[in-house]
Every structure is written in structure tokens, then in C-alpha cells.
Design a protein around this motif. Structure first.
Motif, mmCIF file in Angstrom:
data_model
loop_
_atom_site.group_PDB
_atom_site.id
_atom_site.type_symbol
_atom_site.label_atom_id
_atom_site.label_comp_id
_atom_site.label_asym_id
_atom_site.label_seq_id
_atom_site.Cartn_x
_atom_site.Cartn_y
_atom_site.Cartn_z
ATOM 1 N N GLY A 132 42.183 -44.250 0.325
ATOM 2 C CA GLY A 132 41.260 -43.412 -0.432
ATOM 3 C C GLY A 132 41.455 -43.569 -1.927
ATOM 4 O O GLY A 132 42.389 -44.242 -2.391
ATOM 5 N N PRO A 133 40.597 -42.943 -2.718
ATOM 6 C CA PRO A 133 40.625 -43.135 -4.175
ATOM 7 C C PRO A 133 41.894 -42.633 -4.850
ATOM 8 O O PRO A 133 42.215 -43.062 -5.957
ATOM 9 N N LYS A 134 42.621 -41.708 -4.219
ATOM 10 C CA LYS A 134 43.843 -41.166 -4.825
ATOM 11 C C LYS A 134 45.102 -41.712 -4.164
ATOM 12 O O LYS A 134 46.201 -41.194 -4.406
ATOM 13 N N ALA A 135 44.954 -42.750 -3.333
ATOM 14 C CA ALA A 135 46.092 -43.245 -2.568
ATOM 15 C C ALA A 135 47.245 -43.695 -3.459
ATOM 16 O O ALA A 135 48.409 -43.548 -3.092
ATOM 17 N N GLY A 136 46.941 -44.224 -4.634
ATOM 18 C CA GLY A 136 47.998 -44.706 -5.518
ATOM 19 C C GLY A 136 48.567 -43.657 -6.440
ATOM 20 O O GLY A 136 49.486 -43.941 -7.213
ATOM 21 N N TRP A 137 48.050 -42.437 -6.379
ATOM 22 C CA TRP A 137 48.509 -41.386 -7.275
ATOM 23 C C TRP A 137 49.900 -40.898 -6.872
ATOM 24 O O TRP A 137 50.194 -40.737 -5.689
ATOM 25 N N GLN A 138 50.719 -40.629 -7.861
ATOM 26 C CA GLN A 138 52.010 -40.005 -7.617
ATOM 27 C C GLN A 138 51.898 -38.515 -7.931
ATOM 28 O O GLN A 138 51.031 -38.093 -8.695
ATOM 29 N N ALA A 139 52.775 -37.729 -7.356
ATOM 30 C CA ALA A 139 52.716 -36.286 -7.587
ATOM 31 C C ALA A 139 54.051 -35.638 -7.267
ATOM 32 O O ALA A 139 54.796 -36.121 -6.405
ATOM 33 N N GLU A 140 54.342 -34.578 -7.967
ATOM 34 C CA GLU A 140 55.485 -33.726 -7.669
ATOM 35 C C GLU A 140 54.978 -32.471 -6.951
ATOM 36 O O GLU A 140 53.766 -32.243 -6.832
ATOM 37 N N GLU A 141 55.901 -31.660 -6.523
ATOM 38 C CA GLU A 141 55.541 -30.454 -5.779
ATOM 39 C C GLU A 141 54.550 -29.587 -6.543
ATOM 40 O O GLU A 141 53.584 -29.076 -5.971
ATOM 41 N N ILE A 142 54.754 -29.420 -7.842
ATOM 42 C CA ILE A 142 53.874 -28.537 -8.610
ATOM 43 C C ILE A 142 52.441 -29.075 -8.619
ATOM 44 O O ILE A 142 51.478 -28.309 -8.593
ATOM 45 N N ASN A 143 52.286 -30.408 -8.641
ATOM 46 C CA ASN A 143 50.944 -30.984 -8.572
ATOM 47 C C ASN A 143 50.305 -30.696 -7.226
ATOM 48 O O ASN A 143 49.120 -30.360 -7.127
ATOM 49 N N LEU A 144 51.094 -30.837 -6.175
ATOM 50 C CA LEU A 144 50.564 -30.709 -4.817
ATOM 51 C C LEU A 144 50.195 -29.271 -4.477
ATOM 52 O O LEU A 144 49.189 -29.028 -3.806
ATOM 53 N N ILE A 145 50.998 -28.321 -4.934
ATOM 54 C CA ILE A 145 50.705 -26.921 -4.608
ATOM 55 C C ILE A 145 49.435 -26.473 -5.317
ATOM 56 O O ILE A 145 48.667 -25.653 -4.803
ATOM 57 N N HIS A 146 49.153 -27.054 -6.488
ATOM 58 C CA HIS A 146 47.921 -26.705 -7.192
ATOM 59 C C HIS A 146 46.750 -27.540 -6.700
ATOM 60 O O HIS A 146 45.615 -27.056 -6.646
ATOM 61 N N ALA A 147 47.005 -28.802 -6.328
ATOM 62 C CA ALA A 147 45.925 -29.640 -5.795
ATOM 63 C C ALA A 147 45.412 -29.104 -4.462
ATOM 64 O O ALA A 147 44.276 -29.366 -4.073
ATOM 65 N N SER A 148 46.242 -28.341 -3.769
ATOM 66 C CA SER A 148 45.825 -27.756 -2.495
ATOM 67 C C SER A 148 45.127 -26.415 -2.673
ATOM 68 O O SER A 148 44.631 -25.838 -1.703
ATOM 69 N N GLY A 149 45.106 -25.891 -3.905
ATOM 70 C CA GLY A 149 44.434 -24.622 -4.177
ATOM 71 C C GLY A 149 45.334 -23.415 -4.098
ATOM 72 O O GLY A 149 44.983 -22.342 -4.591
ATOM 73 N N GLU A 150 46.520 -23.552 -3.488
ATOM 74 C CA GLU A 150 47.389 -22.392 -3.294
ATOM 75 C C GLU A 150 47.953 -21.888 -4.627
ATOM 76 O O GLU A 150 48.087 -20.678 -4.836
ATOM 77 N N GLY A 151 48.281 -22.809 -5.528
ATOM 78 C CA GLY A 151 48.846 -22.393 -6.803
ATOM 79 C C GLY A 151 47.898 -21.534 -7.617
ATOM 80 O O GLY A 151 48.327 -20.631 -8.347
ATOM 81 N N PHE A 152 46.597 -21.792 -7.491
ATOM 82 C CA PHE A 152 45.591 -21.023 -8.212
ATOM 83 C C PHE A 152 45.625 -19.548 -7.811
ATOM 84 O O PHE A 152 45.241 -18.671 -8.595
ATOM 85 N N LEU A 153 46.095 -19.282 -6.596
ATOM 86 C CA LEU A 153 46.063 -17.922 -6.058
ATOM 87 C C LEU A 153 47.395 -17.194 -6.202
ATOM 88 O O LEU A 153 47.606 -16.149 -5.581
ATOM 89 N N LEU A 154 48.309 -17.749 -7.010
ATOM 90 C CA LEU A 154 49.620 -17.130 -7.195
ATOM 91 C C LEU A 154 49.849 -16.826 -8.676
ATOM 92 O O LEU A 154 49.457 -17.615 -9.530
#
Length: 399
Positions: free
Chosen positions: A137-159
Motif C-alpha cells: 500500500g501507499p504507506k508501506a514504506g513509512w516508519q512510525a513510533e508508538e505515538i504515531n500509531l496511537i494517533h494514526a488509529s484515532g485513539e490518541g485524538f480521544l485522550l
């Protein structure tokens, strides 16, 4: 093996793991705890998680995170940049059932463990890729840390939400402590491996592509459903109408009353105060409309309660309530002891310490850890043993 423990479900299954992050490491840990022989392939200087804080006393050299994720695994060092290292990897994969990794696509190609090569060389090997945004997919080469992933999933927005948002209204969006999203990815990867193992009984192996973002998105399914209806949740409005986190005289508890019987139990728990007996509140919709008013009364009552006492009385009445316990309280709690969730293991550099085996039972019994985390390269002999075991297979094919 302690009384009540079950025979390993994955006895005889061999897993090879290359991990740099928590998601792939946790997938390997789950399979190891279920009985698989999980071989952790590490670079000569060790898995990077060995250097992740917090560190355990007394020497503060052993990573608590690595100790948990690597418990029960075996360690083999391998320099993948050398021909000998790549040959060693190939040898181990030829004898394995599952290959779990978080290698990028370019790394897979360089090491000749891309999906096409794996399917051609190791037709019975289940290949499980665990990457922040998947291998395709278009983001397959992207790197990320936990903080990126928790916000990319939408959960961080709600905390933070609920009581925390009320107490600290100016706080920006936060992340859950630790590696919440990555653990979700690890669970999905382990389940994918288990599903593929079952499917392999009917034919060849499969490749499993896990996106940690997708796995964490599933946790916020209700928020996503509401978004589809045109409603966008916000951390300041995301809370139960009443209940949730309550402050008591000596700590915090969480209260839920989702069903009528639970509301009736709460009435009894609070001593049947007159305001709760108002016939208007017999209607659950009306209770929701008056949620803020009800919560003010519940919170005022909770401030006078002792956590242990109120939780015991609530549970006896069928009211879902639990205490927010400290780590020390979790380890000493009768519930955790009865379920045998923690097991003492030897941790190099940390001594004998209790470690969570698995947050679930199988057939009603606790799972057991085979050992603590391995020393770097402790099981290097497995490389030689695999070569010896595979030689007759190669000879037979050549003949």
C-alpha cells in the motif's frame, strides 16, 4: 509444571523471529507462551529492545520491556550483512513453521525473504509481516513510533477523556502509556499465524500482512461507526453518561452501569437514596439525559468510600466496579494469584522476578513460561543443529 497447567498447544511448532519493535516481538512471545519454540534472531550487538528502558535493578542493565517480550524465547545471533549470516537465516527458515518479522520490503528483498521467494523456497513456511502501516500500500514504506500509531488509529485524538479531561481540560491529546497500539498489532499477528497454521493442514502455507494501524483502528470501532453517521467524537465529550472513573477516599475505581439490573444494584450499593428512587429515573433514556446531574451525586458519594470495601460490595450486588491498582497490588492480588497469571523466572541481570505469562487461560488453565529472557546468543548451537537436521533433506532432493 504447576497443577492445572495444560500441555503446550503449539508443541512441535518452530517460530523464527526477527523483530526490532514491540508488535513483532509480542507476536513471537504469544506463540512461545502457547508452546512454540521461538528462535529470536538478533544482530551481533543484540536486539534493539534490549536497550529500551525501563531497566531493572540492581545493575540497571536488563530492560524490563525486553525481559517481558523475550521470555521463553531462544537467542541466536546472525549478521545478515554477511553471506554466512544470510545462509544461517535460510537454514533456520527451512526448518521453521512460522517466520515473524518487521522487515521493510527493501530489507526482505535484500535478505531474500520477500513473499515470492519465501513461497518458492519454503512452501510450508508461514510468513507473518508486522509493520506500522502494513507491507503493501501507499504507506508501506513509512516508519512510525508508538505515538504515531496511537494517533494514526484515532485513539490518541480521544485522550484524555472522562474524569481526566475534566480534571485537566487544557491537556493536549495524549497517548496511552507504553505500547498500546503495538501490542494490538502483536495480538493480530499471532492470531494470523494461528489461523494460517490451521489452514496449512489443508494445503500450502500463507503469507500474513499485518498493519499495526489497522489493528489499533479496530479498538476504536465504536468511534468509527459514529463517524460514519456523521458524528465526530471528541475527548471532552467521550465518556459514559454517568459512572466511569470515580475518585474514592483512598484511590480510584471504575464504574459501569450499562444494564437495568446494574442500575438497580447501584441503588442498593449507595443505600437507596431518595433521589435515585424518583420514578422518572426508572427510564434509562431519562437517566442518560440527566447523566451529569447523576454523576455529581455519585462522585460525591464515592469520595467517602474506601476502594476495597466499595468494590467488594459492588461486585456482590452485580455492579461492574473495579479498583485501579498499583503494580504491587496487582502482583499481590488474590485474583491474579488464583489465576496464576504471574510466574517467577530468572532474568539475566535482574534476578528472579514475577513475569506475566499470558493474560488468558486455555481450557481453564494457566499457561506457563518455559524460561525467562535469553542471554544474547545463548542458543547459538541451534544454527548448527538446524544445518545437521536439514542435510538429509537436501541430499534426498538432490538424488
Amino acid at each position: 509444571m504447576m497443577d492445572g497447567a495444560v500441555a503446550p498447544l503449539l508443541a512441535g511448532v518452530t517460530v523464527v523471529e526477527i523483530s526490532r519493535g514491540v508488535a513483532a516481538a509480542y507476536a513471537g512471545r504469544l506463540l512461545s507462551t502457547l508452546g512454540a519454540e521461538t528462535v529470536l534472531l538478533e544482530p551481533p550487538d543484540g536486539n534493539p529492545l534490549r536497550r529500551e528502558p525501563p531497566f531493572l535493578p540492581p545493575a540497571r542493565e536488563a530492560s524490563a520491556l525486553f525481559a517481558f517480550l523475550a521470555a521463553g524465547k531462544k537467542s541466536v545471533t546472525c549478521d545478515f550483512e554477511s553471506p554466512a549470516g544470510r545462509a544461517g537465516l535460510s537454514t533456520l527458515l527451512a526448518a521453521a513453521d512460522v517466520f515473524i518479522h518487521d522487515l521493510r520490503a527493501d530489507e526482505c528483498a535484500r535478505l531474500e525473504v520477500d513473499e515470492r521467494t519465501v513461497r518458492a523456497r519454503y512452501p510450508k513456511l508461514i510468513d507473518v509481516s508486522v509493520l506500522p502501516f502494513g507491507a503493501v500500500g501507499p504507506k508501506a514504506g513509512w516508519q512510525a513510533e508508538e505515538i504515531n500509531l496511537i494517533h494514526a488509529s484515532g485513539e490518541g485524538f480521544l485522550l484524555p477523556n472522562g474524569l481526566a479531561a475534566e480534571l485537566f481540560p487544557d491537556r493536549p491529546p495524549l497517548k496511552v502509556y507504553g505500547h498500546f497500539a503495538e501490542y494490538q498489532g502483536g495480538v493480530v499477528a499471532a492470531l494470523g499465524a494461528l489461523s494460517a497454521l490451521i489452514g496449512r493442514q489443508q494445503g500450502d502455507a500463507e503469507s500474513v500482512d499485518v498493519s499495526v494501524q489497522d489493528a489499533a483502528l479496530a479498538v476504536g470501532a465504536f468511534a468509527l461507526q459514529r463517524f460514519g453517521d456523521g458524528s465526530l467524537e471528541h475527548r471532552r465529550t467521550r465518556s459514559f453518561k454517568y459512572g466511569g472513573v470515580l475518585q474514592c477516599a483512598d484511590g480510584y475505581v471504575e464504574l459501569l452501569t450499562l444494564e437495568e439490573r446494574q442500575w438497580q444494584g447501584l441503588i442498593e450499593l449507595m443505600g437507596r437514596p431518595g433521589w435515585m428512587l424518583d420514578p422518572v429515573l426508572a427510564d434509562s433514556l431519562e437517566r442518560s439525559r440527566r447523566g451529569a446531574e447523576i454523576n455529581r451525586a455519585i462522585r460525591a458519594w464515592a469520595l467517602e468510600q474506601q476502594t476495597a470495601d466499595v468494590v467488594a460490595r459492588a461486585q456482590a450486588l452485580g455492579v461492574p466496579m473495579a479498583k485501579y491498582a498499583s503494580p504491587a497490588e496487582v502482583l499481590s492480588d488474590a485474583h491474579e494469584r488464583a489465576r496464576e497469571l504471574f510466574q517467577p523466572v530468572e532474568i539475566p541481570g535482574g534476578g528472579s522476578l514475577p513475569l506475566l505469562s499470558a493474560p488468558f487461560h486455555v481450557d481453564g488453565a494457566a499457561l506457563r513460561l518455559k524460561a525467562g529472557p535469553p542471554r544474547l546468543g545463548e542458543h547459538q548451537h541451534l544454527l548448527t543443529a538446524s544445518r545437521t537436521r536439514n542435510q538429509p533433506l537436501v541430499a534426498a532432493e538432490a538424488s
